[in-house]
Write a protein that holds these residues in place. Structure first.
Motif, PDB file in Angstrom:
ATOM      1  N   LEU A   1      36.728  33.171 -17.657  1.00  0.00           N
ATOM      2  CA  LEU A   1      35.690  32.603 -18.520  1.00  0.00           C
ATOM      3  C   LEU A   1      34.500  32.120 -17.699  1.00  0.00           C
ATOM      4  O   LEU A   1      33.340  32.300 -18.096  1.00  0.00           O
ATOM      5  CB  LEU A   1      36.263  31.462 -19.359  1.00  0.00           C
ATOM      6  N   SER A   2      34.759  31.543 -16.545  1.00  0.00           N
ATOM      7  CA  SER A   2      33.662  31.137 -15.657  1.00  0.00           C
ATOM      8  C   SER A   2      32.870  32.354 -15.183  1.00  0.00           C
ATOM      9  O   SER A   2      31.634  32.312 -15.113  1.00  0.00           O
ATOM     10  CB  SER A   2      34.212  30.368 -14.453  1.00  0.00           C
ATOM     11  N   ALA A   3      33.573  33.429 -14.861  1.00  0.00           N
ATOM     12  CA  ALA A   3      32.888  34.651 -14.444  1.00  0.00           C
ATOM     13  C   ALA A   3      32.033  35.213 -15.570  1.00  0.00           C
ATOM     14  O   ALA A   3      30.926  35.722 -15.341  1.00  0.00           O
ATOM     15  CB  ALA A   3      33.915  35.691 -13.989  1.00  0.00           C
ATOM     16  N   TRP A   4      32.547  35.121 -16.804  1.00  0.00           N
ATOM     17  CA  TRP A   4      31.794  35.590 -17.976  1.00  0.00           C
ATOM     18  C   TRP A   4      30.511  34.772 -18.144  1.00  0.00           C
ATOM     19  O   TRP A   4      29.429  35.329 -18.348  1.00  0.00           O
ATOM     20  CB  TRP A   4      32.682  35.469 -19.208  1.00  0.00           C
ATOM     21  N   GLN A   5      30.648  33.457 -18.027  1.00  0.00           N
ATOM     22  CA  GLN A   5      29.486  32.575 -18.150  1.00  0.00           C
ATOM     23  C   GLN A   5      28.464  32.853 -17.052  1.00  0.00           C
ATOM     24  O   GLN A   5      27.254  32.872 -17.302  1.00  0.00           O
ATOM     25  CB  GLN A   5      29.938  31.108 -18.079  1.00  0.00           C
TER      26      GLN A   5
ATOM     27  N   ALA B   1      31.489  28.500 -27.335  1.00  0.00           N
ATOM     28  CA  ALA B   1      32.742  29.261 -27.270  1.00  0.00           C
ATOM     29  C   ALA B   1      33.655  28.696 -26.183  1.00  0.00           C
ATOM     30  O   ALA B   1      34.878  28.597 -26.368  1.00  0.00           O
ATOM     31  CB  ALA B   1      32.449  30.735 -27.013  1.00  0.00           C
ATOM     32  N   GLU B   2      33.073  28.317 -25.062  1.00  0.00           N
ATOM     33  CA  GLU B   2      33.884  27.752 -23.983  1.00  0.00           C
ATOM     34  C   GLU B   2      34.507  26.415 -24.410  1.00  0.00           C
ATOM     35  O   GLU B   2      35.683  26.153 -24.150  1.00  0.00           O
ATOM     36  CB  GLU B   2      33.045  27.563 -22.727  1.00  0.00           C
ATOM     37  N   ARG B   3      33.730  25.589 -25.085  1.00  0.00           N
ATOM     38  CA  ARG B   3      34.270  24.312 -25.567  1.00  0.00           C
ATOM     39  C   ARG B   3      35.398  24.543 -26.564  1.00  0.00           C
ATOM     40  O   ARG B   3      36.411  23.852 -26.547  1.00  0.00           O
ATOM     41  CB  ARG B   3      33.156  23.459 -26.207  1.00  0.00           C
ATOM     42  N   PHE B   4      35.201  25.518 -27.439  1.00  0.00           N
ATOM     43  CA  PHE B   4      36.252  25.859 -28.402  1.00  0.00           C
ATOM     44  C   PHE B   4      37.536  26.241 -27.674  1.00  0.00           C
ATOM     45  O   PHE B   4      38.626  25.770 -28.014  1.00  0.00           O
ATOM     46  CB  PHE B   4      35.786  27.013 -29.289  1.00  0.00           C
ATOM     47  N   ALA B   5      37.412  27.092 -26.650  1.00  0.00           N
ATOM     48  CA  ALA B   5      38.598  27.555 -25.928  1.00  0.00           C
ATOM     49  C   ALA B   5      39.308  26.385 -25.253  1.00  0.00           C
ATOM     50  O   ALA B   5      40.537  26.246 -25.345  1.00  0.00           O
ATOM     51  CB  ALA B   5      38.209  28.607 -24.901  1.00  0.00           C
ATOM     52  N   LEU B   6      38.563  25.541 -24.570  1.00  0.00           N
ATOM     53  CA  LEU B   6      39.173  24.437 -23.837  1.00  0.00           C
ATOM     54  C   LEU B   6      39.825  23.436 -24.778  1.00  0.00           C
ATOM     55  O   LEU B   6      40.953  22.978 -24.552  1.00  0.00           O
ATOM     56  CB  LEU B   6      38.118  23.753 -22.964  1.00  0.00           C
ATOM     57  N   LEU B   7      39.133  23.087 -25.869  1.00  0.00           N
ATOM     58  CA  LEU B   7      39.692  22.126 -26.807  1.00  0.00           C
ATOM     59  C   LEU B   7      40.899  22.697 -27.542  1.00  0.00           C
ATOM     60  O   LEU B   7      41.920  22.019 -27.714  1.00  0.00           O
ATOM     61  CB  LEU B   7      38.630  21.689 -27.806  1.00  0.00           C
ATOM     62  N   ALA B   8      40.778  23.926 -27.971  1.00  0.00           N
ATOM     63  CA  ALA B   8      41.864  24.527 -28.749  1.00  0.00           C
ATOM     64  C   ALA B   8      43.123  24.675 -27.908  1.00  0.00           C
ATOM     65  O   ALA B   8      44.234  24.421 -28.387  1.00  0.00           O
ATOM     66  CB  ALA B   8      41.430  25.880 -29.303  1.00  0.00           C
ATOM     67  N   MET B   9      42.974  25.090 -26.665  1.00  0.00           N
ATOM     68  CA  MET B   9      44.154  25.269 -25.825  1.00  0.00           C
ATOM     69  C   MET B   9      44.820  23.943 -25.501  1.00  0.00           C
ATOM     70  O   MET B   9      46.028  23.871 -25.308  1.00  0.00           O
ATOM     71  CB  MET B   9      43.784  26.025 -24.549  1.00  0.00           C
ATOM     72  N   SER B  10      44.032  22.874 -25.448  1.00  0.00           N
ATOM     73  CA  SER B  10      44.615  21.572 -25.128  1.00  0.00           C
ATOM     74  C   SER B  10      45.191  20.879 -26.362  1.00  0.00           C
ATOM     75  O   SER B  10      46.156  20.119 -26.266  1.00  0.00           O
ATOM     76  CB  SER B  10      43.561  20.661 -24.484  1.00  0.00           C
ATOM     77  N   ARG B  11      44.618  21.146 -27.554  1.00  0.00           N
ATOM     78  CA  ARG B  11      45.007  20.407 -28.750  1.00  0.00           C
ATOM     79  C   ARG B  11      45.914  21.194 -29.688  1.00  0.00           C
ATOM     80  O   ARG B  11      46.816  20.621 -30.298  1.00  0.00           O
ATOM     81  CB  ARG B  11      43.759  19.975 -29.521  1.00  0.00           C
ATOM     82  N   GLU B  12      45.675  22.464 -29.819  1.00  0.00           N
ATOM     83  CA  GLU B  12      46.365  23.204 -30.875  1.00  0.00           C
ATOM     84  C   GLU B  12      46.485  24.680 -30.494  1.00  0.00           C
ATOM     85  O   GLU B  12      45.627  25.497 -30.837  1.00  0.00           O
ATOM     86  CB  GLU B  12      45.595  23.059 -32.192  1.00  0.00           C
ATOM     87  N   PRO B  13      47.548  25.032 -29.739  1.00  0.00           N
ATOM     88  CA  PRO B  13      47.691  26.442 -29.337  1.00  0.00           C
ATOM     89  C   PRO B  13      47.676  27.406 -30.511  1.00  0.00           C
ATOM     90  O   PRO B  13      47.114  28.495 -30.422  1.00  0.00           O
ATOM     91  CB  PRO B  13      49.044  26.449 -28.605  1.00  0.00           C
TER      92      PRO B  13
ATOM     93  N   GLU C   1      37.471  39.125 -11.973  1.00  0.00           N
ATOM     94  CA  GLU C   1      37.791  38.308 -13.140  1.00  0.00           C
ATOM     95  C   GLU C   1      37.040  38.797 -14.378  1.00  0.00           C
ATOM     96  O   GLU C   1      37.585  38.820 -15.487  1.00  0.00           O
ATOM     97  CB  GLU C   1      37.459  36.843 -12.864  1.00  0.00           C
ATOM     98  N   LEU C   2      35.787  39.181 -14.190  1.00  0.00           N
ATOM     99  CA  LEU C   2      34.983  39.668 -15.310  1.00  0.00           C
ATOM    100  C   LEU C   2      35.591  40.930 -15.908  1.00  0.00           C
ATOM    101  O   LEU C   2      35.695  41.073 -17.126  1.00  0.00           O
ATOM    102  CB  LEU C   2      33.551  39.927 -14.841  1.00  0.00           C
ATOM    103  N   LEU C   3      36.005  41.857 -15.048  1.00  0.00           N
ATOM    104  CA  LEU C   3      36.603  43.109 -15.511  1.00  0.00           C
ATOM    105  C   LEU C   3      37.849  42.837 -16.345  1.00  0.00           C
ATOM    106  O   LEU C   3      38.124  43.550 -17.315  1.00  0.00           O
ATOM    107  CB  LEU C   3      36.952  43.991 -14.313  1.00  0.00           C
ATOM    108  N   ARG C   4      38.589  41.796 -15.983  1.00  0.00           N
ATOM    109  CA  ARG C   4      39.843  41.486 -16.648  1.00  0.00           C
ATOM    110  C   ARG C   4      39.662  41.276 -18.153  1.00  0.00           C
ATOM    111  O   ARG C   4      40.530  41.630 -18.952  1.00  0.00           O
ATOM    112  CB  ARG C   4      40.464  40.240 -16.011  1.00  0.00           C
ATOM    113  N   ILE C   5      38.527  40.677 -18.547  1.00  0.00           N
ATOM    114  CA  ILE C   5      38.337  40.445 -19.988  1.00  0.00           C
ATOM    115  C   ILE C   5      37.235  41.308 -20.593  1.00  0.00           C
ATOM    116  O   ILE C   5      37.190  41.478 -21.812  1.00  0.00           O
ATOM    117  CB  ILE C   5      38.067  38.959 -20.301  1.00  0.00           C
TER     118      ILE C   5
END
Length: 571
Positions: free
Chosen positions: A447-451, A480-492, A374-378
């Motif tokens: 993202l979990s693997a990155w963290q 950054a993780e909070r931004f990703a989770l909120l943005a994907m749920s609220r405003e693609p 998963e880490l390699l993927r990003i």
């Protein structure tokens, strides 16, 4: 003494052995490699360092005005399309084969660490090669792709040549994807593949091919009858000439006149019935090139840090020689401050690029854990996009560090900036790769693997200032993780708009974590505080591009500024 004898002439910067003089590389290898492996490969690295800082750099300066030449017709009117490359490129081709700049990766003498060996050689070679790493990257990508798809006939035909150490036998490969319809959106490819008497033939135009002198190429084409988009494309293998040396239905229309990479013979080609073979079926061609991308993007990142290192080496040497206002530049606090900022950016880029190298080697050896998959993927797209931007910034500062001399072509310095600029374009622009990162995050646990990776790195710190910096890295990644989770749920759309800042924040936070790990190691094992100082300086350069309230960004404001249209503002 005459007035002429008393005249001042500034001595130019010089280079020494680029392995012996490279503290960052040597410290990294000492930490990463087993002692017996380092002893085994160090003579080759030192030899490459001597060539890169000596004879090859001298040839590079002498060869500055030589560029590829296309002769389309002979004296009797025959179409010949002969491309001649510069003396430096001819020498680089021989050296690349003899020193195993492709072979080392596929011989795998050192298992999962073979890629570290391979890319350490490449990193030393690149700055003096005038971007001969371009065809090498595509050659490596082709070898990887053919192996990944297991087409035994093509593997047996091409792989021994792509990975040969014999200059007379080694092939390079092109990567012919870009057409007039665009580079990143290859689903719009117009080249058609027709089956004629049992032989596939290609018809179309390739608008940007960076290896016009290669012996083979991988390219995309749409078999007749297939639907639109990437799924309707197929990946094809072709050889550029037949056994008699004639072009295989290929006409070279012209060589591109580019800002940089001017030694690279980049061409526009027309395919007029080019004989080709499918690599992996007759559909899903865009998916079929995926194995190539991790390789070529890693080459891009390593090329970026190689160029940054060269810019710093020349700038630092010049600072010891240049006297202004009664003191050497190296003794002036503001100039030292500028060089320190450049060094910190380079250190961060180096460790991120070589973390990608490590993961690529583990993937090829089959030793990746599920989290590392998963880490390699990003990590690869983030390393490519971030180091490309850092390379441009460092090269720009380096030219400025030379004053007017940095703007004069025959010093050889402007090439540093011109060649760096392509690194944020090749293999996917910054925006395209930022969106790739978003897609990867939506499909798995990347993202979990990155963290987890960053947390493990930060946990290794013990020196109080490094511990405090590690806390900032973790807090930035959490934001950054909070931004990703909120943005994907609220405003693609808001997530897409912030994708570049998000990807670069992830990358800079990981660079800091890697610097902190190495800084603590250097304190413990080398009693050297410079890596730790680089980590702290990198933190001061800034790692958070999102800010506290990234989701407050107004898409309407961005649209108005981008398009210069009217915008009501305020209450």
């Amino acid at each position: 003494m005459t007035a002429l004898q008393a005249a001042f002439f500034q001595s130019p910067p010089t280079l020494g052995n680029q392995y012996d003089d490279d503290r960052v590389l040597r410290s990294y290898l000492l930490r990463t490699l087993p002692a017996d492996m380092l002893r085994d490969i160090e003579p080759a690295l030192r030899e490459m360092g001597e060539l890169s800082g000596g004879p090859f750099h001298d040839l590079q300066l002498r060869d500055r005005l030589n560029e590829p030449r296309l002769t389309q017709w002979d004296a009797w009117g025959h179409r010949i399309d002969r491309v001649e490359v510069s003396p430096l490129w001819q020498a680089a081709a021989r050296l690349a084969a003899e020193k195993g700049l492709i072979a080392t990766a596929y011989e795998r003498a050192h298992g999962e660490l073979s890629r570290v060996h391979h890319f350490a050689l490449t990193y030393l070679f690149e700055p003096s090669s005038d971007v001969y790493t371009c065809p090498l990257a595509m050659t490596d990508g082709a070898a990887k792709t053919l192996l990944a798809h297991g087409n035994r006939a093509l593997v047996d035909r091409a792989l021994p040549r792509l990975t040969s150490r014999d200059p007379a036998r080694m092939w390079t490969s092109g990567q012919w994807m870009t057409e007039r319809t665009g580079g990143s959106d290859v689903g719009l490819t117009e080249t058609v593949a027709r089956l004629e008497d049992g032989q596939w033939r290609l018809f179309g135009t390739k608008w940007f091919t960076s290896a016009a002198t290669s012996e083979m190429a991988l390219t995309l084409a749409r078999p007749e009858g297939n639907g639109p988009g990437g799924r309707g494309l197929a990946l094809f293998y072709l050889e550029t000439r037949d056994d008699a040396g004639r072009y295989n239905g290929i006409a070279i229309n012209r060589l591109k006149d580019k800002l940089g990479t001017r030694k690279v013979p980049t061409a526009e080609l027309t395919l007029t019935g080019t004989r080709a073979q499918p690599v992996a079926g007759l559909s899903d061609g865009v998916r079929a090139i995926a194995p190539m991308l991790n390789v070529t993007r890693t080459w891009n990142a390593v090329g970026a840090v190689g160029g940054m290192r060269r810019a710093l080496a020349l700038s630092r040497d010049y600072a010891q020689r240049r006297v202004a206002f009664g003191a050497r530049l190296a003794d002036k606090p503001l100039h030292r401050e500028t060089l320190a900022g450049m060094q910190a950016e380079y250190d961060g880029a180096f460790h991120l690029a070589f973390r990608a190298v490590e993961l690529l080697g583990q993937e090829e050896a089959g030793t990746l854990s599920p989290g590392e998959v998963e880490l390699l993927r990003i990590l690869v797209p983030i390393a490519k996009l971030l180091t490309g931007k850092q390379a441009v910034a460092v090269a720009s500062e380096a030219l400025e560090a030379f004053g007017g001399a940095g703007y004069v072509e025959d010093t050889g310095l402007p090439r540093l900036l011109r060649d760096a600029q392509v690194l944020s374009i090749w293999e996917g622009t910054t925006n395209v790769l930022s969106l790739d990162v978003l897609r990867a995050l939506s499909k798995g646990a990347a993202l979990s693997a990155w963290q987890e990776e960053a947390a493990q790195l930060c946990a290794l710190t013990r020196e109080p200032r490094l511990v405090a910096a590690a806390r900032v890295a973790r807090e930035t990644l959490d934001r950054a993780e909070r931004f990703a989770l909120l943005a994907m749920s609220r405003e693609p759309q808001g997530m897409e708009a912030g994708a570049r800042r998000f990807a670069m924040t992830l990358g800079r936070s990981m660079e800091l974590a890697l610097l902190l790990r190495h800084g603590q190691w250097a304190l413990d094992h080398q009693q050297d505080g410079r890596p730790a100082a680089a980590a702290l300086r990198f933190l001061r350069n800034g790692i958070d591009l999102l800010g506290e309230d990234a989701l407050a960004d107004d898409l309407a404001e961005s649209a108005a500024l981008a398009n210069d249209t009217e915008l009501p503002f305020g209450g």
